[in-house]
Design a protein around this motif. Structure first.
Motif, short mmCIF file in Angstrom:
data_model
loop_
_atom_site.label_atom_id
_atom_site.label_comp_id
_atom_site.label_asym_id
_atom_site.label_seq_id
_atom_site.Cartn_x
_atom_site.Cartn_y
_atom_site.Cartn_z
N TYR A 10 -8.43 -5.38 12.35
CA TYR A 10 -9.52 -6.66 11.60
C TYR A 10 -9.66 -6.32 9.71
N LEU A 11 -9.22 -5.70 9.57
CA LEU A 11 -8.76 -4.54 8.66
C LEU A 11 -7.37 -5.68 8.03
N GLY A 12 -7.93 -6.77 6.75
CA GLY A 12 -7.00 -7.21 6.04
C GLY A 12 -7.24 -9.01 6.06
N ASP A 56 -5.78 -3.77 -0.33
CA ASP A 56 -5.19 -3.72 -0.42
C ASP A 56 -4.59 -2.04 0.02
N SER A 57 -5.09 -0.94 -0.67
CA SER A 57 -4.14 0.03 -0.62
C SER A 57 -4.53 0.82 0.51
N VAL A 93 -10.50 7.09 -1.27
CA VAL A 93 -10.41 5.82 -0.04
C VAL A 93 -11.90 6.84 0.74
N GLY A 94 -12.80 5.43 1.42
CA GLY A 94 -13.81 5.86 2.45
C GLY A 94 -13.55 5.41 3.80
N ALA A 95 -15.01 5.89 4.34
CA ALA A 95 -14.37 5.41 5.87
C ALA A 95 -15.48 6.11 7.07
N TRP A 123 -12.22 1.55 2.82
CA TRP A 123 -11.72 0.50 1.26
C TRP A 123 -11.13 2.10 0.40
N ALA A 124 -11.00 1.86 -1.05
CA ALA A 124 -10.45 3.05 -2.03
C ALA A 124 -11.46 2.45 -3.25
#
Length: 240
Positions: A212-214, A233-234, A189-191, A84-85
């Motif tokens: 999976y993302l998106g 989205d970013s 962003v995070g991870a 995510w951002a």
């Protein structure tokens, strides 16, 4: 196969419910990804923010829920692909009586005090914007900071705009104010994070995240917690 994952109390990303179960957008994301790579048992470890990196480095658990990626943190742990951002924001008293809409606006008021959780990226952001040390009050966690705000000990609490909406929604005497993200750069962003020696788990998680993302399922799950296209989205390269 069992994986131990650490988290803190920070809705809507991760928190403990009244019945003792662990939930949140990032908890759900972790479960979907880990189950997909063959994990049969997930063990949640509640910890403090300042124990995240040492805990995973020392092997007290296998991975951390997503936190902001910084160069300094990357010296100590290995980060997954971003998930995510998130832009920053404030939680303030209802009506925002001191008109605190950014770190700069708070820095301009000598009578304004800002609450920040120890070790989080908002501290550097505030200082870079000119907020003085005398204006900053550091807390161990989000509940402590929110309690101080409700008691009038601080004028604003800095956190993610998404998380702040949850806090304000649960406390009707508070408002959430999102900071405007500048055109020159996107939101940080995070991870997920792992020990640098845990290559196998990191690689497996990354492979599944990229698939999976998106996806429609990912977007629907995140929307339940208030994470929408702006936050997703970013980091997915336009994948739909």
């Amino acid at each position: 196969m069992k994986v131990r994952i650490a988290y803190i109390e920070e809705p809507p990303f991760y928190w403990t419910t009244a019945d003792g179960s662990v939930t949140g957008s990032d908890i759900e994301l972790a479960e979907v990804v880990l189950r997909a790579i063959g994990v049969t048992s997930i063990e949640h470890h509640l910890t403090s923010f300042d124990e995240f990196l040492p805990g995973v480095q020392e092997g007290r658990w296998d991975m951390n829920v997503p936190i902001f990626v910084t160069a300094e943190r990357a010296e100590h742990v290995a980060f997954s692909a971003p998930v995510w951002a998130l832009g920053d924001g404030f939680v303030v008293h209802g009506g925002n009586p001191k008109a605190l809409v950014s770190y700069e606006s708070l820095a301009a008021r000598n009578d304004a005090r800002l609450g920040i959780i120890a070790g989080q990226v908002q501290l550097n952001s505030a200082k870079s914007a000119g907020v003085s040390g005398s204006q900053i009050v550091v807390f161990k966690d989000q509940p402590e900071a929110v309690a101080a705000l409700l008691a009038g000990k601080i004028d604003a609490f800095a956190g993610t705009a998404v998380g702040n909406r949850v806090v304000a929604g649960a406390n009707k005497q508070l408002d959430a104010v999102a900071h405007v993200v500048g055109k020159e750069g996107g939101a940080p962003v995070g991870a997920f994070s792992f020990s640098k020696g845990n290559h196998t788990l990191l690689q497996a998680v990354n492979e599944q995240l990229r698939q999976y993302l998106g996806s429609a399922d990912h977007r629907a799950r995140m929307a339940k917690y208030g994470l929408m296209e702006t936050e997703i989205d970013s980091v997915i390269g336009g994948k739909r």
